[in-house]
Scaffold this motif. Structure first.
Motif, PDB file in Angstrom:
ATOM      1  N   SER A   1      -9.466   1.985   0.113  1.00 56.86           N
ATOM      2  CA  SER A   1      -8.938   1.504  -1.162  1.00 56.86           C
ATOM      3  C   SER A   1      -9.215   0.006  -1.331  1.00 56.86           C
TER       4      SER A   1
ATOM      5  N   ASP B   1      -9.112   2.561   5.785  1.00 56.19           N
ATOM      6  CA  ASP B   1      -8.635   2.704   4.413  1.00 56.19           C
ATOM      7  C   ASP B   1      -9.692   2.123   3.470  1.00 56.19           C
TER       8      ASP B   1
ATOM      9  N   SER C   1      -4.917   6.548  -0.490  1.00 53.71           N
ATOM     10  CA  SER C   1      -4.184   5.296  -0.423  1.00 53.71           C
ATOM     11  C   SER C   1      -4.399   4.506  -1.711  1.00 53.71           C
TER      12      SER C   1
ATOM     13  N   ASP D   1      -0.507  11.704   2.887  1.00 48.23           N
ATOM     14  CA  ASP D   1      -1.441  12.245   3.872  1.00 48.23           C
ATOM     15  C   ASP D   1      -0.995  13.585   4.427  1.00 48.23           C
TER      16      ASP D   1
ATOM     17  N   GLU E   1      -8.813  -2.303   5.475  1.00 47.92           N
ATOM     18  CA  GLU E   1      -9.950  -1.451   5.824  1.00 47.92           C
ATOM     19  C   GLU E   1      -9.803  -0.882   7.231  1.00 47.92           C
TER      20      GLU E   1
ATOM     21  N   SER F   1      -6.571   3.044  12.090  1.00 49.73           N
ATOM     22  CA  SER F   1      -6.814   3.672  10.794  1.00 49.73           C
ATOM     23  C   SER F   1      -7.929   2.980  10.023  1.00 49.73           C
TER      24      SER F   1
ATOM     25  N   PRO G   1       0.831  -1.207   0.000  1.00 44.56           N
ATOM     26  CA  PRO G   1       0.000   0.000   0.000  1.00 44.56           C
ATOM     27  C   PRO G   1       0.867   1.258   0.000  1.00 44.56           C
TER      28      PRO G   1
ATOM     29  N   LYS H   1     -11.256  -4.801   0.540  1.00 44.56           N
ATOM     30  CA  LYS H   1     -10.483  -3.705   1.119  1.00 44.56           C
ATOM     31  C   LYS H   1      -9.485  -4.337   2.096  1.00 44.56           C
TER      32      LYS H   1
ATOM     33  N   LYS I   1       0.666   5.557   0.392  1.00 43.53           N
ATOM     34  CA  LYS I   1      -0.207   6.590   0.952  1.00 43.53           C
ATOM     35  C   LYS I   1       0.447   7.964   0.865  1.00 43.53           C
TER      36      LYS I   1
ATOM     37  N   PHE J   1      -8.016   7.563   3.091  1.00 42.46           N
ATOM     38  CA  PHE J   1      -7.294   7.040   4.245  1.00 42.46           C
ATOM     39  C   PHE J   1      -7.473   7.990   5.418  1.00 42.46           C
TER      40      PHE J   1
END
Length: 205
Positions: free
Chosen positions: A169, A167, A128, A109, A196, A165, A105, A193, A107, A145
């Motif tokens: 994506s 996510d 993400s 941010d 997730e 977190s 992954p 996901k 990211k 994200f």
């Protein structure tokens, strides 16, 4: 092509941050380098899909090794007023055995923490994308994200932190369904996901 564009955009954004912070002395900045382990909520769903597909293909015995914990590296730069900008790589996800799957992954941010505190809560939000490859991977879709956590011992050489977190994506897989001995199997898309919800424990250098 889409994967290359997203990776290039993230790298370009980080280079821009480095250029701005390096050329503007009006703001004090602090580079921080969190690295640690992350528990991945939906990773078992990916492992189950691979085992299901192997069985649908007619494999009598299947072997897949998957651990729902991966290594992540999330460097960021923080300004003296608490705003920060960073990138993330990981948590690394792998399924090995009779089939293979690898996902890294990526990211980008923006975050905010309370500056000059030894113990500081923070929030971060960004985008993400799963740079995934494997036997049954069809495509990846970027997502939102969101994360929140606490960093401890921020005024020390090495600190540590805890983060939760979300996510959104997704990765689209090809999922097989066994029909009969004579007709083999059919397939249909399935979106997962992978990260997730995650829980991370990390050190900060």
């Amino acid at each position: 092509m889409k994967e290359k564009v997203i990776i290039f955009s993230m790298i370009a954004a980080m280079i821009m941050v480095i250029t701005v912070t390096g050329s503007n002395s009006a703001f004090a900045v602090d580079w921080r380098f969190p690295v640690g382990l992350t528990y991945i909520s939906n990773f078992q769903d990916i492992a189950d899909l691979h085992e299901n597909n192997l069985e649908a293909e007619g494999n009598v015995t299947t072997s897949t090794d998957a651990v729902p914990v991966g290594l992540a590296f999330n460097p960021y730069v923080e300004f003296d007023f608490g705003l920060g900008i960073g990138i993330g790589v990981g948590p690394l996800m792998m399924v090995l055995g009779d089939t293979e799957f690898i996902n890294v992954p990526l990211k980008f941010d923006v975050r905010y923490a309370i500056p000059q505190l030894s113990v500081s809560p923070y929030v971060r939000a960004g985008v993400s994308y799963n740079a995934a490859s494997g036997d049954y991977v069809e495509s990846s879709t970027p997502g939102l994200f969101l994360a929140g956590g606490v960093e401890f011992l921020r005024n020390k050489v090495v600190g540590f932190g805890l983060e939760l977190s979300y996510d959104s994506s997704e990765i689209e897989f090809e999922k097989y369904t066994a029909s009969s001995y004579y007709y083999g199997y059919t397939s249909e898309p399935e979106k997962i996901k992978p990260g997730e919800f995650t829980i991370s424990l990390y050190a900060v250098f």
